[in-house]
Design an enzyme around this catalytic site. Structure first.
Site, PDB file in Angstrom:
ATOM      1  N   TYR A   1       0.741  -1.531   0.094  1.00  0.00           N
ATOM      2  CA  TYR A   1      -0.603  -0.236  -0.092  1.00  0.00           C
ATOM      3  C   TYR A   1       1.300   1.828  -0.194  1.00  0.00           C
ATOM      4  CZ  TYR A   1      -3.105   3.739   1.693  1.00  0.00           C
ATOM      5  OH  TYR A   1      -4.063   4.927   1.620  1.00  0.00           O
TER       6      TYR A   1
ATOM      7  N   GLU B   1      -2.921   8.188  -4.629  1.00  0.00           N
ATOM      8  CA  GLU B   1      -3.345   6.362  -3.148  1.00  0.00           C
ATOM      9  C   GLU B   1      -2.775   4.902  -4.948  1.00  0.00           C
ATOM     10  OE1 GLU B   1      -5.861   4.960   0.059  1.00  0.00           O
ATOM     11  OE2 GLU B   1      -6.821   4.583  -2.072  1.00  0.00           O
TER      12      GLU B   1
END
Ligand code: GDP
Ligand code: MN
Length: 384
Positions: free
Chosen positions: A107, A195
């Site tokens: 992530y 992101e």
């Protein structure tokens, strides 16, 4: 403004972040042809602006073009509902992309930490669809790195954060490079969020963005005209979309007393006064500093597009804005538009006398204070 995944990937690719190849379509018949061009082993993904598409059934992997095409066809026009978005969103486009062989999911995100006045980079070795749960139950699994927007981040600082995030040694070098590109993309795109979840680590040892989310600061959209256009298309409200095209600060609310003022603070005060007088504001509209007659007329046109409005309050405190210019705009609007709404105007400040003289004999109802104006408009709108 949030960009779709396919747009976000375009942006990231421009900054050198590796992304899988793919094509987007809104044509149900085309998904299969794209899947064929990509060799059949693809992932088909709904392009809707909401998180958790995987869990909502909006992302599926295929080995062959035929079922991939059938799923793409089924998705277009379907309403996708997720836990984060119970009302759901209708899928207009699907992305058909090369399927990545994923061995591990990480992530990565960059956002703004307002309190620290710095960028915040978040890194985790536990990426994938359960990142929210990771954040809630084991926050230490997410490493955080603050980056001064003027100084940037040194490579050693990023490397240190990547190690703290427990990214395996084999992937660390590519991860550091990806973060550097992400920070550049964030700053040059005036983003408020970038992101990548998941960052995919393949069995061949390559790191790429299997998903991407970029959101651009609305106030900087004028610097990114290609995306400003999608913002208009994406706006849910037709009047807000028209206001965006005209460059007018307008927000639609659910009441029925329309409001025009100059300066955001004054408009908000006017909304409060309308509420205090027992009315419900229909909108926020700031004509902006130094507005000329033409702009005032354009604002009035916007107000008239709202058929719920029962009355209009105009509250102008002339500083840079000249009240005679405002009056000319109002008169031009009365000349060319069919204004049936009762209008109460409070006009004060620079060139107010000239402005009020111009308005003499018009259908406008005058008021000398903001409070009086609010009471009058609520009175005539609801009783008259
Ligand atoms: P989201 O649920 O809206 O964040 O959509 P994602 O694009 O992240 O897809 C959801 C999940 O599908 C990801 O977390 C991956 O596990 C999986 N996925 C997406 N794309 C691929 C791919 O190309 N290959 C593989 N193997 N899995 C993928
Ligand atoms: Mn994702």
């Amino acid at each position: 403004m949030k960009l779709h995944e396919y747009q976000s990937k375009e942006v990231l690719a421009r900054f050198g972040v590796p992304v899988p190849g793919g094509e987007v379509t809104s044509d149900p018949a085309e998904a299969r042809a794209i899947a064929e061009r990509l060799g059949g082993k693809v992932v088909v993904k709904a392009q809707v602006l909401m998180g958790g598409r995987g869990k909502a059934g909006g992302v599926k992997l295929f080995d062959d073009a035929e079922p991939a095409g059938a799923f793409g066809k089924e998705l277009i026009g379907k309403r996708l509902v997720s836990i984060q978005n119970p009302t759901g969103m209708v899928v207009e486009k699907v992305l058909v992309a090369e399927q990545v062989d994923i061995a591990e999911e990480y992530y990565l995100s960059v956002l703004l930490d307002r309190a620290a006045a710095k960028l915040l980079v978040m890194i985790s070795a536990k990426g994938g669809m359960d990142i929210e749960e990771v954040a809630a139950t084991e926050p230490e699994a997410i490493a955080r790195l603050h980056v001064d927007p003027a100084w940037g981040a040194a490579a050693w600082e990023i490397r240190d954060a990547v190690k703290k995030a427990k990214i395996p040694a084999k992937a660390q070098g590519q991860m550091v490079a990806m973060i550097q590109k992400l920070i550049r993309a964030y700053q040059e795109m005036d983003a408020e969020l970038v992101e990548i979840n998941p960052v995919a680590w393949t069995p061949e040892g390559k790191l790429l963005a299997a998903d991407a989310k970029v959101s651009i600061d609305d106030n900087a959209l004028f610097r990114h005209p290609a995306y400003a256009k999608t913002a208009e298309e994406g706006a849910e409200d037709a009047i807000e979309a028209e206001a965006a095209r005209r460059g007018i600060a307008y927000v639609r609310l659910d009441g029925d007393i329309a409001i025009i003022g100059n300066g955001a603070g004054l408009v908000m005060c006017s909304m409060d006064e309308v509420k205090a007088a027992g009315g419900k504001p229909a909108n926020f509209l700031d004509v902006g500093g130094g507005a000329g007659a033409e702009r005032v007329k354009q604002c009035l046109e916007l107000i008239l597009m709202d058929d719920r409005a029962k009355g209009l309050l105009i509250n102008i405190f002339g500083g840079i804005t000249r009240c005679d210019e405002v009056a000319k705009g109002i008169l031009a609007a009365y000349d060319t538009l069919d204004i049936k709404l009762p209008v109460v105007a409070r006009i004060e400040g620079t060139a107010a006398e000239e402005g009020l003289r111009l308005l003499e004999g018009s259908k406008l109802i005058g008021a000398s204070t903001m409070q009086e104006a609010a009471r009058k408009i609520v009175d005539v709108a609801y009783k008259g």
